[in-house]
Design an enzyme around this catalytic site. Structure first.
Site, PDB file in Angstrom:
ATOM      1  N   GLY A  15      -5.479 -90.671 -27.500  1.00 50.56           N
ATOM      2  CA  GLY A  15      -6.535 -91.690 -27.609  1.00 50.56           C
ATOM      3  C   GLY A  15      -7.922 -91.211 -27.200  1.00 50.56           C
ATOM      4  O   GLY A  15      -8.795 -92.016 -26.885  1.00 50.56           O
ATOM      5  N   LYS A  16      -8.162 -89.893 -27.242  1.00 51.63           N
ATOM      6  CA  LYS A  16      -9.476 -89.366 -26.841  1.00 51.63           C
ATOM      7  C   LYS A  16     -10.593 -89.951 -27.699  1.00 51.63           C
ATOM      8  O   LYS A  16     -11.660 -90.287 -27.197  1.00 51.63           O
ATOM      9  CB  LYS A  16      -9.512 -87.828 -26.957  1.00 51.63           C
ATOM     10  CG  LYS A  16      -8.593 -87.096 -26.004  1.00 51.63           C
ATOM     11  CD  LYS A  16      -8.740 -85.582 -26.125  1.00 51.63           C
ATOM     12  CE  LYS A  16      -8.383 -85.059 -27.501  1.00 51.63           C
ATOM     13  NZ  LYS A  16      -6.974 -85.252 -27.867  1.00 51.63           N
ATOM     14  N   THR A  17     -10.342 -90.055 -29.003  1.00 52.71           N
ATOM     15  CA  THR A  17     -11.402 -90.537 -29.898  1.00 52.71           C
ATOM     16  C   THR A  17     -11.711 -92.007 -29.614  1.00 52.71           C
ATOM     17  O   THR A  17     -12.878 -92.415 -29.556  1.00 52.71           O
ATOM     18  CB  THR A  17     -10.978 -90.345 -31.368  1.00 52.71           C
ATOM     19  OG1 THR A  17     -10.731 -88.955 -31.559  1.00 52.71           O
ATOM     20  CG2 THR A  17     -12.066 -90.790 -32.326  1.00 52.71           C
ATOM     21  N   LYS A  38     -17.796 -83.816 -31.257  1.00 50.52           N
ATOM     22  CA  LYS A  38     -16.458 -83.240 -31.428  1.00 50.52           C
ATOM     23  C   LYS A  38     -16.678 -81.811 -31.925  1.00 50.52           C
ATOM     24  O   LYS A  38     -16.901 -81.603 -33.131  1.00 50.52           O
ATOM     25  CB  LYS A  38     -15.689 -84.071 -32.464  1.00 50.52           C
ATOM     26  CG  LYS A  38     -14.320 -83.534 -32.848  1.00 50.52           C
ATOM     27  CD  LYS A  38     -13.206 -84.064 -31.988  1.00 50.52           C
ATOM     28  CE  LYS A  38     -11.857 -83.497 -32.432  1.00 50.52           C
ATOM     29  NZ  LYS A  38     -10.763 -83.982 -31.592  1.00 50.52           N
ATOM     30  N   GLY A 117     -12.535 -82.991 -26.749  1.00 52.32           N
ATOM     31  CA  GLY A 117     -11.704 -81.827 -27.060  1.00 52.32           C
ATOM     32  C   GLY A 117     -10.839 -82.077 -28.286  1.00 52.32           C
ATOM     33  O   GLY A 117     -11.002 -83.071 -29.002  1.00 52.32           O
TER      34      GLY A 117
HETATM   35  N1  ATP Z   1      -5.571 -98.309 -27.085  1.00 49.59           N
HETATM   36  C1  ATP Z   1      -5.088 -98.141 -28.309  1.00 49.59           C
HETATM   37  N2  ATP Z   1      -4.540 -99.179 -28.988  1.00 49.59           N
HETATM   38  C2  ATP Z   1      -4.061 -99.011 -30.234  1.00 49.59           C
HETATM   39  N3  ATP Z   1      -4.091 -97.859 -30.919  1.00 49.59           N
HETATM   40  C3  ATP Z   1      -4.630 -96.798 -30.304  1.00 49.59           C
HETATM   41  C4  ATP Z   1      -5.149 -96.871 -28.976  1.00 49.59           C
HETATM   42  N4  ATP Z   1      -5.624 -95.654 -28.635  1.00 49.59           N
HETATM   43  C5  ATP Z   1      -5.417 -94.857 -29.690  1.00 49.59           C
HETATM   44  N5  ATP Z   1      -4.824 -95.530 -30.699  1.00 49.59           N
HETATM   45  C6  ATP Z   1      -4.429 -94.966 -32.014  1.00 49.59           C
HETATM   46  O1  ATP Z   1      -3.605 -93.833 -31.768  1.00 49.59           O
HETATM   47  C7  ATP Z   1      -3.938 -92.766 -32.644  1.00 49.59           C
HETATM   48  C8  ATP Z   1      -4.375 -91.545 -31.853  1.00 49.59           C
HETATM   49  O2  ATP Z   1      -5.573 -91.837 -31.142  1.00 49.59           O
HETATM   50  P1  ATP Z   1      -6.817 -90.842 -31.162  1.00 49.59           P
HETATM   51  O3  ATP Z   1      -7.140 -90.443 -32.561  1.00 49.59           O
HETATM   52  O4  ATP Z   1      -7.913 -91.491 -30.375  1.00 49.59           O
HETATM   53  O5  ATP Z   1      -6.176 -89.589 -30.400  1.00 49.59           O
HETATM   54  P2  ATP Z   1      -6.889 -88.224 -29.962  1.00 49.59           P
HETATM   55  O6  ATP Z   1      -6.454 -87.963 -28.564  1.00 49.59           O
HETATM   56  O7  ATP Z   1      -8.330 -88.358 -30.201  1.00 49.59           O
HETATM   57  O8  ATP Z   1      -6.240 -87.105 -30.908  1.00 49.59           O
HETATM   58  P3  ATP Z   1      -6.886 -85.653 -31.356  1.00 49.59           P
HETATM   59  O9  ATP Z   1      -6.297 -84.639 -30.450  1.00 49.59           O
HETATM   60  O10 ATP Z   1      -6.413 -85.524 -32.781  1.00 49.59           O
HETATM   61  O11 ATP Z   1      -8.364 -85.754 -31.270  1.00 49.59           O
HETATM   62  C9  ATP Z   1      -5.020 -93.314 -33.583  1.00 49.59           C
HETATM   63  O12 ATP Z   1      -4.430 -93.825 -34.754  1.00 49.59           O
HETATM   64  C10 ATP Z   1      -5.647 -94.426 -32.777  1.00 49.59           C
HETATM   65  O13 ATP Z   1      -6.274 -95.397 -33.555  1.00 49.59           O
HETATM   66  C1  DNN Z   2      -4.741 -82.077 -35.867  1.00 49.41           C
HETATM   67  C2  DNN Z   2      -4.635 -82.825 -34.568  1.00 49.41           C
HETATM   68  N1  DNN Z   2      -4.889 -84.221 -34.797  1.00 49.41           N
HETATM   69  C3  DNN Z   2      -5.570 -82.306 -33.460  1.00 49.41           C
HETATM   70  N2  DNN Z   2      -6.934 -82.550 -33.789  1.00 49.41           N
HETATM   71  C4  DNN Z   2      -5.306 -80.859 -33.097  1.00 49.41           C
HETATM   72  C5  DNN Z   2      -4.188 -80.770 -32.112  1.00 49.41           C
HETATM   73  C6  DNN Z   2      -3.875 -79.372 -31.660  1.00 49.41           C
HETATM   74  C7  DNN Z   2      -2.647 -79.299 -30.787  1.00 49.41           C
HETATM   75  C8  DNN Z   2      -2.177 -77.895 -30.575  1.00 49.41           C
HETATM   76  C9  DNN Z   2      -0.995 -77.804 -29.639  1.00 49.41           C
HETATM   77  O1  DNN Z   2      -1.089 -78.198 -28.465  1.00 49.41           O
HETATM   78  O2  DNN Z   2       0.071 -77.370 -30.085  1.00 49.41           O
HETATM   79 MG    MG Z   3      -9.583 -87.304 -31.471  1.00 46.38          MG
END
Ligand code: ATP
Ligand code: DNN
Ligand code: MG
Length: 230
Positions: A15-17, A38, A117
């Site tokens: 959920g970083k994004t 990003k 990240g």
């Molecule tokens: N609090 C929440 N409630 C509902 N859905 C969520 C929540 N947080 C994240 N999500 C959903 O979970 C999925 C992953 O979240 P997100 O894309 O923010 O992860 P990330 O950590 O940014 O991944 P990455 O490493 O790819 O950047 C997305 O589809 C997002 O919409």
């Molecule tokens: C494509 C994905 N949603 C991310 N942006 C990249 C995640 C890299 C994870 C690598 C690992 O820990 O094996």
């Molecule tokens: Mg992200």
């Protein structure tokens, strides 16, 4: 007030994004200038003959201001994979210096620069040079907000991430526990991690509909005090 920091995660998809977008909106609501950044995004999405990247598109769609596209990202690769591999597939080598310079430029333009990240802390940017996000974060000299899951498995992932940040003298502002569904096990996970790490945290619920993020507001707690003073 200014503060620039990283949103790091215990893993990909934690959920970083969403958390980056939350902080962006939080500072926008206070009338501050803010940009998410990003440095490396991987995984192009093609839909209805349009191509885009999920993270920067998410920032744009949740922003109250029009974000400057060129400020949001340095490297984009089509393969949904670790940056080092996605870059290799396109014959590119990711340079930490390019990212660090971009951060310096953004710092001179905005009150708040929120860097996201990709995946977790040890995700490689450049395998040959054993260069990963942890090292980049250390070089940027910015503090970290760590995003963690609330579910089973988070204790180990979160404690490992906190430990490696501490070992590398990277300041941790606090932990964001994301996608909380309200079970006793999740509450105990949050309490246990808090006790062991002694870090402040905030909790974001699991939203049924992501647009609920727009009306979600946390109180200014110890977490925010520490974020601004770190
Ligand atoms: N609090 C929440 N409630 C509902 N859905 C969520 C929540 N947080 C994240 N999500 C959903 O979970 C999925 C992953 O979240 P997100 O894309 O923010 O992860 P990330 O950590 O940014 O991944 P990455 O490493 O790819 O950047 C997305 O589809 C997002 O919409
Ligand atoms: C494509 C994905 N949603 C991310 N942006 C990249 C995640 C890299 C994870 C690598 C690992 O820990 O094996
Ligand atoms: Mg992200």
């Amino acid at each position: 007030m200014t503060q620039h920091f990283w949103i790091s995660g215990t893993d990909t998809d934690v959920g970083k994004t969403l958390v980056t977008a939350y902080f962006m909106r939080y500072f926008q609501a206070k009338g501050e200038t803010v940009t998410p950044y990003k440095p490396v995004q991987t995984g192009i999405i093609v839909e209805n003959s349009k191509a885009y990247y999920g993270d920067t598109a998410f920032y744009q769609s949740f922003s109250e201001e029009i974000l400057v596209e060129g400020h949001l990202n340095s490297y984009s690769f089509e393969e949904p994979a670790s940056p080092h591999y996605a870059a290799m597939l396109e014959g590119t080598v990711i340079e930490g210096e390019v990212i660090l310079q971009h951060i310096e430029q953004l710092k001179s333009l905005y009150d708040y620069v929120i860097c996201e990240g990709a995946g977790g802390l040890y995700v490689p940017l450049n395998e040959q040079r054993n260069y990963h996000f942890l090292r980049l974060i250390q070089q940027s000299q910015l503090p970290v907000v760590l995003v963690a899951r609330t579910k089973l498995g988070t204790i180990n992932h979160t404690l490992l991430s906190v430990e490696v940040l501490k070992m590398n003298n990277i300041p941790i502002a606090g932990i964001v526990f994301n996608a909380f569904e309200g079970t006793e096990l999740e509450s105990n996970n949050i309490k246990t991690i808090g006790k062991i790490t002694d870090l402040p945290s905030i909790v974001i619920p699991k939203f049924k509909n992501l647009s609920a993020l727009k009306n979600f507001l946390l109180e200014d707690t110890e977490f925010f005090e520490r974020l601004f003073s770190i």
